[in-house]
Design a protein around this motif. Structure first.
Motif, PDB file in Angstrom:
ATOM      1  N   TYR A   1       0.641  -1.209   0.023  1.00  0.00           N
ATOM      2  CA  TYR A   1      -0.086   0.052  -0.161  1.00  0.00           C
ATOM      3  C   TYR A   1       0.840   1.168  -0.149  1.00  0.00           C
ATOM      4  N   LEU A   2       0.480   2.338  -1.004  1.00  0.00           N
ATOM      5  CA  LEU A   2       1.320   3.464  -1.057  1.00  0.00           C
ATOM      6  C   LEU A   2       0.653   4.653  -0.712  1.00  0.00           C
ATOM      7  N   TYR A   3       0.792   5.596   0.091  1.00  0.00           N
ATOM      8  CA  TYR A   3       0.180   6.429   0.454  1.00  0.00           C
ATOM      9  C   TYR A   3       0.664   7.647   1.446  1.00  0.00           C
ATOM     10  N   ASP A   4       0.325   8.791   1.196  1.00  0.00           N
ATOM     11  CA  ASP A   4       0.529  10.026   1.943  1.00  0.00           C
ATOM     12  C   ASP A   4      -0.467  10.138   3.217  1.00  0.00           C
ATOM     13  N   GLN A   5      -1.815   9.876   2.938  1.00  0.00           N
ATOM     14  CA  GLN A   5      -2.915   9.923   3.869  1.00  0.00           C
ATOM     15  C   GLN A   5      -3.710   8.462   3.961  1.00  0.00           C
ATOM     16  N   TYR A   6      -3.835   7.765   4.961  1.00  0.00           N
ATOM     17  CA  TYR A   6      -4.449   6.583   5.064  1.00  0.00           C
ATOM     18  C   TYR A   6      -5.749   7.020   5.009  1.00  0.00           C
ATOM     19  N   ARG A   7      -6.739   6.956   4.035  1.00  0.00           N
ATOM     20  CA  ARG A   7      -8.081   7.072   4.018  1.00  0.00           C
ATOM     21  C   ARG A   7      -9.002   6.213   3.267  1.00  0.00           C
ATOM     22  N   ILE A   8     -10.302   5.667   4.040  1.00  0.00           N
ATOM     23  CA  ILE A   8     -11.288   4.943   3.152  1.00  0.00           C
ATOM     24  C   ILE A   8     -12.485   5.901   3.081  1.00  0.00           C
ATOM     25  N   PRO A   9     -12.640   6.522   2.040  1.00  0.00           N
ATOM     26  CA  PRO A   9     -13.799   7.231   1.753  1.00  0.00           C
ATOM     27  C   PRO A   9     -15.272   6.525   2.225  1.00  0.00           C
ATOM     28  N   VAL A  10     -16.278   6.989   2.824  1.00  0.00           N
ATOM     29  CA  VAL A  10     -17.449   6.282   2.833  1.00  0.00           C
ATOM     30  C   VAL A  10     -18.466   7.335   2.582  1.00  0.00           C
ATOM     31  N   PRO A  11     -19.755   6.751   2.049  1.00  0.00           N
ATOM     32  CA  PRO A  11     -21.044   7.616   1.910  1.00  0.00           C
ATOM     33  C   PRO A  11     -21.516   7.861   3.101  1.00  0.00           C
ATOM     34  N   SER A  12     -22.172   8.877   2.994  1.00  0.00           N
ATOM     35  CA  SER A  12     -23.224   9.047   4.326  1.00  0.00           C
ATOM     36  C   SER A  12     -23.996   7.921   5.121  1.00  0.00           C
ATOM     37  N   GLU A  13     -24.508   7.131   4.041  1.00  0.00           N
ATOM     38  CA  GLU A  13     -25.197   5.959   4.571  1.00  0.00           C
ATOM     39  C   GLU A  13     -24.170   4.975   5.494  1.00  0.00           C
ATOM     40  N   GLY A  14     -22.845   5.193   5.041  1.00  0.00           N
ATOM     41  CA  GLY A  14     -21.993   4.327   5.501  1.00  0.00           C
ATOM     42  C   GLY A  14     -21.500   4.836   6.844  1.00  0.00           C
ATOM     43  N   ILE A  15     -22.027   5.846   7.521  1.00  0.00           N
ATOM     44  CA  ILE A  15     -21.484   6.477   8.755  1.00  0.00           C
ATOM     45  C   ILE A  15     -22.686   6.185   9.899  1.00  0.00           C
ATOM     46  N   ALA A  16     -22.361   5.733  10.778  1.00  0.00           N
ATOM     47  CA  ALA A  16     -23.436   5.433  11.825  1.00  0.00           C
ATOM     48  C   ALA A  16     -23.927   6.934  12.414  1.00  0.00           C
ATOM     49  N   ASP A  17     -25.148   7.004  12.859  1.00  0.00           N
ATOM     50  CA  ASP A  17     -25.806   8.163  13.356  1.00  0.00           C
ATOM     51  C   ASP A  17     -25.240   8.594  14.610  1.00  0.00           C
ATOM     52  N   THR A  18     -24.686   7.472  15.163  1.00  0.00           N
ATOM     53  CA  THR A  18     -23.751   7.879  16.760  1.00  0.00           C
ATOM     54  C   THR A  18     -22.505   8.644  16.249  1.00  0.00           C
ATOM     55  N   MET A  19     -21.729   8.654  15.092  1.00  0.00           N
ATOM     56  CA  MET A  19     -20.931   9.121  14.627  1.00  0.00           C
ATOM     57  C   MET A  19     -20.983  10.707  14.555  1.00  0.00           C
ATOM     58  N   LYS A  20     -22.089  10.747  13.696  1.00  0.00           N
ATOM     59  CA  LYS A  20     -22.639  12.276  13.140  1.00  0.00           C
ATOM     60  C   LYS A  20     -22.988  12.844  14.517  1.00  0.00           C
ATOM     61  N   ALA A  21     -23.978  12.236  15.313  1.00  0.00           N
ATOM     62  CA  ALA A  21     -24.335  12.856  16.675  1.00  0.00           C
ATOM     63  C   ALA A  21     -23.206  13.418  17.557  1.00  0.00           C
ATOM     64  N   ALA A  22     -22.359  12.184  17.535  1.00  0.00           N
ATOM     65  CA  ALA A  22     -20.981  12.763  18.489  1.00  0.00           C
ATOM     66  C   ALA A  22     -20.084  13.793  17.821  1.00  0.00           C
ATOM     67  N   ILE A  23     -19.916  14.136  16.656  1.00  0.00           N
ATOM     68  CA  ILE A  23     -19.069  15.071  16.089  1.00  0.00           C
ATOM     69  C   ILE A  23     -19.774  16.336  16.281  1.00  0.00           C
ATOM     70  N   ILE A  24     -21.094  16.456  16.049  1.00  0.00           N
ATOM     71  CA  ILE A  24     -22.022  17.465  16.086  1.00  0.00           C
ATOM     72  C   ILE A  24     -21.889  18.039  17.448  1.00  0.00           C
ATOM     73  N   ALA A  25     -22.308  17.009  18.428  1.00  0.00           N
ATOM     74  CA  ALA A  25     -22.386  17.672  19.857  1.00  0.00           C
ATOM     75  C   ALA A  25     -20.924  18.458  20.447  1.00  0.00           C
ATOM     76  N   ILE A  26     -19.874  18.018  20.040  1.00  0.00           N
ATOM     77  CA  ILE A  26     -18.516  18.302  20.496  1.00  0.00           C
ATOM     78  C   ILE A  26     -18.212  19.493  19.667  1.00  0.00           C
ATOM     79  N   GLU A  27     -18.633  19.403  18.388  1.00  0.00           N
ATOM     80  CA  GLU A  27     -17.689  20.531  17.470  1.00  0.00           C
ATOM     81  C   GLU A  27     -18.707  21.777  17.125  1.00  0.00           C
ATOM     82  N   ASP A  28     -20.125  21.258  16.954  1.00  0.00           N
ATOM     83  CA  ASP A  28     -21.025  22.201  16.512  1.00  0.00           C
ATOM     84  C   ASP A  28     -22.323  21.961  16.445  1.00  0.00           C
ATOM     85  N   LYS A  29     -22.666  22.350  17.750  1.00  0.00           N
ATOM     86  CA  LYS A  29     -24.066  21.829  18.215  1.00  0.00           C
ATOM     87  C   LYS A  29     -25.071  22.467  17.531  1.00  0.00           C
TER      88      LYS A  29
END
Length: 687
Positions: free
Chosen positions: A56-84
């Motif tokens: 594997y060859l990379y500068d940044q280890y990243r696995i892009p995911v669509p919105s439906e591939g991200i749990a609501d728990t993750m969305k709720a957590a990042i909004i709560a701590i960063e931008d309520k």
């Protein structure tokens, strides 16, 4: 601060700024357009010939995911701590700015509460996508100036008009760094919890959301306590933001349960190996990987692009052949044997492509020399040492092509010969044989037994320039034209030239046929492949196909194949080289139980600093070189294992003792189960 931002947003061209402000507005517009269709830096994957990942060859280890591939728990957590108030503002949170300004007036702090997730997406995009994660780019994207904040705010408000809230949130979670070289929630979920973002639990999501604040300090793999403390702060914010429901008692119980959970990070983290040092099966595939990257760079796919482009690189590497070559090389010379390298290259002959199947050595690929590692692609680069009598093949080929002799015709083999064509200072160039030979023998016998005098005479008749050119035509292209006589790569301005081939021509050096000059093992292997391909030379390619992140093939600028010599010449030469495994040739074939038709040639340099073997069947071609790779060149003496023995060449090793056994032991495994194929017929004109 709010007033200045509002004025800048509503009136981008203000009095006195004129054209400069217009240009700044154009830059903002362009950046906001890019952000809506951002191509993120992705991991490029190298596959072997069977489609299995090896690097594997990379500068940044990243696995892009669509919105439906991200749990609501993750969305709720990042909004709560960063931008309520994420779903309430239009890109800039005026209440947050006012709150931050008021707090600054109380305690001097200016960074809290003013930056929305949309603005953070802008900042992270500029730092890690546009700026490629450099320290300079990060400082520029986060500098505490009103100008940067104005630009960031304007881009954020434009984004809010072009993208939905969910699109912005998803884009942010795919860009932001989470520490330990991971970028985006896809890579973070895999690295810390060995899961996917759609399966993140509340404690897991809260920990990841907490990391974006200070990913380097809050490293749960090194010290879990600060990460747990930050995680629990995020859970408290989620509770305040109603993430656990409207029933206060139930919500509190869920929050407390989440805060009581273990950190849950997988031991040692699931970090994705990066680069050729960790390629595939430990250090075994590293030499091939290094050559592949260099080859792609020369073929129009720069290294920087590979490290960010998310390519799938379908290589030609055969894991069976590579491991066989590695084990054979190491069985003859242990990896920790100081000062003695033993390397092998395997190329598959073909009329339209010469696929590199293996590059291996007794050394491992890596940066620890004390552990027997090397960061140079030993089997692929031009070594500073020669292949000895293997170069007599080029003399034979030139002689055949020019009608000087045939493979069955007798050639003169005097015990000593002084050339009137080649000079040694003011005297004629004198050579002698290292053993007893008949006064005459066929070219086929001479290729097997390698008398020096016979080939100096043939070189005179064929012409030195023709012999040097033949070496280039058959495959020693980098060795002849890309390096000088010391084996150093030629500079673009030619200041350290001329090339090795030009030096031999200029100096009229008859010693060329004795093979003392710098040689590439891979190119030697490709010479054998050219001979077994009816004289068709093709670049030794490590790549089958490259596809981009969308699966579209990438066009490479590879050298075209060419007919190096006529098929009749190549076929005659192949048959002339077929006696090396018979009585009078190398004994390594018998020791390995070899019973297939093949071509072969051993080589030993006069000072015993290097030895070699080149050979091929219709299915596979290969070459091995054993050479001194210490600080100062020394004689390699025979033994078990071979060793350096100073400058006295008494007892020096020969190609049939180390290089040839390596070749036969590897090729026996590589050919296992393959049908036996015969050598091509010989045109009577070349008999």
């Amino acid at each position: 601060m709010a007033g200045v931002l509002l004025a800048a947003l509503l009136f981008p061209v203000v009095g006195g700024l004129g054209l400069a402000s217009n240009r700044a507005a154009d830059t903002v517009d362009q950046t906001s357009a890019e952000l809506t269709e951002a191509e993120l830096p992705l991991v490029s994957t190298v596959l072997d010939m069977n489609g299995q990942p090896i690097a594997y060859l990379y500068d940044q280890y990243r696995i892009p995911v669509p919105s439906e591939g991200i749990a609501d728990t993750m969305k709720a957590a990042i909004i709560a701590i960063e931008d309520k108030r994420f779903f309430d503002h239009a890109g800039v949170d005026w209440q947050g700015i006012a709150r931050a300004a008021a707090k600054a007036g109380v305690d001097g702090e200016t960074s809290q509460g003013a930056s929305t997730l949309t603005q953070q997406y802008v900042k992270n995009y500029l730092a890690f996508v546009v700026g490629k994660g450099s320290e300079e780019a990060y400082e520029k994207a986060t500098e505490a100036t009103i100008g940067r904040k104005i630009s960031e705010a304007r881009i954020a408000t434009q984004l809010e008009q072009k993208m939905t809230k969910d699109e912005i949130l998803t884009a942010y979670l795919n860009v932001v760094p989470f520490g330990n070289g991971t970028y985006g929630v896809g890579a973070a979920a895999r690295t810390y919890f060995d899961t996917t973002p759609d399966k993140l639990t509340v404690p897991q999501a809260a920990m990841l959301a907490g990391l974006v604040n200070e990913p380097s300090r809050l490293n749960p793999g090194a010290d879990p306590d600060p990460a747990i403390k930050r995680r629990n702060t995020v859970i408290d914010k989620m509770l305040e933001n109603g993430a656990f429901g409207s029933d206060e008692k139930v919500a509190k119980e869920k929050a407390d349960e989440a805060k009581a959970a273990d950190i849950g990070v997988v031991p040692n983290l699931r970090l994705l190996p990066n680069g050729c040092v960790g390629a595939g099966d430990g250090p075994v595939y590293g030499f091939f990987c290094r050559y592949l990257v260099d080859y792609l760079d020369r073929s129009g796919l720069p290294v920087d692009e590979i490290l960010r482009g998310g390519y799938t690189i379908h290589s030609t590497m055969d894991p069976v052949a590579t491991r066989a070559a590695k084990e054979a090389a190491e069985s003859q010379v242990p990896k920790t044997q100081p000062g003695v390298a033993n390397a092998m290259a395997v190329v598959q002959p073909g009329a339209d492509k010469h696929r590199v199947r293996a590059l291996a050595a007794n050394r491992d690929f890596g940066n620890n020399a004390e552990a027997g590692q090397s960061a140079y692609s030993i089997p692929a680069e031009v070594t500073k040492f020669g292949a000895g009598s293997i170069y007599k093949v080029f003399t034979a080929a030139a002689a055949l092509e020019r009608g000087v002799t045939g493979i069955d015709r007798q050639i003169d083999v005097p015990e000593t010969y002084t050339s009137r064509v080649y000079k040694d200072g003011n005297k004629g160039y004198t050579v002698k044989n290292s053993g007893k030979y008949p006064e005459k023998m066929s070219l086929t016998q001479a290729l097997a037994q390698s008398p020096n005098t016979g080939f100096i005479i043939l070189e005179e008749k064929a012409g030195l320039n023709n012999v040097v050119d033949m070496a280039h035509r058959l495959g020693l292209r980098e060795s002849m034209q890309g390096v000088n006589n010391a084996g150093d790569p030629l500079k673009a301005d030619g200041s350290n030239g001329p090339s090795q081939g030009d030096v031999y021509k200029r100096d009229n050096s008859g010693s060329f046929t004795l093979g003392a000059g710098p040689t590439s093992i891979l190119e030697l292997s490709n010479v054998a492949a050219t001979i077994m391909s009816g004289g068709k030379w093709c670049p030794p390619t490590p790549v089958e196909q490259v596809t981009d992140r969308n699966g579209k093939p990438v066009q490479l600028k590879e050298a075209a194949c060419d007919q190096a010599v006529a098929p009749e010449v190549a076929n005659a030469l192949a048959n002339g080289m077929s006696a090396d495994t018979k009585p009078g040739g190398t004994a390594a074939a018998a020791a390995a139980g070899w019973d297939r038709p093949m071509i072969g040639k051993t080589g030993t340099t006069e000072n015993h600093w290097s030895v070699a073997f080149m050979g091929a069947t219709p299915q596979y071609a290969g070459a091995v070189m054993t050479f001194t790779d210490g600080v100062a060149p020394q004689v390699i003496c025979s033994g078990s294992p071979p060793r350096l023995c100073g400058t006295n060449d008494a007892g020096g090793v020969f190609g049939g003792q180390v290089a040839a056994p390596t070749w036969f032991n590897a090729m026996r495994v590589i050919h296992d189960g393959k049908p036996v194929e015969q050598l091509p017929p010989v045109d009577p004109r070349y008999r």
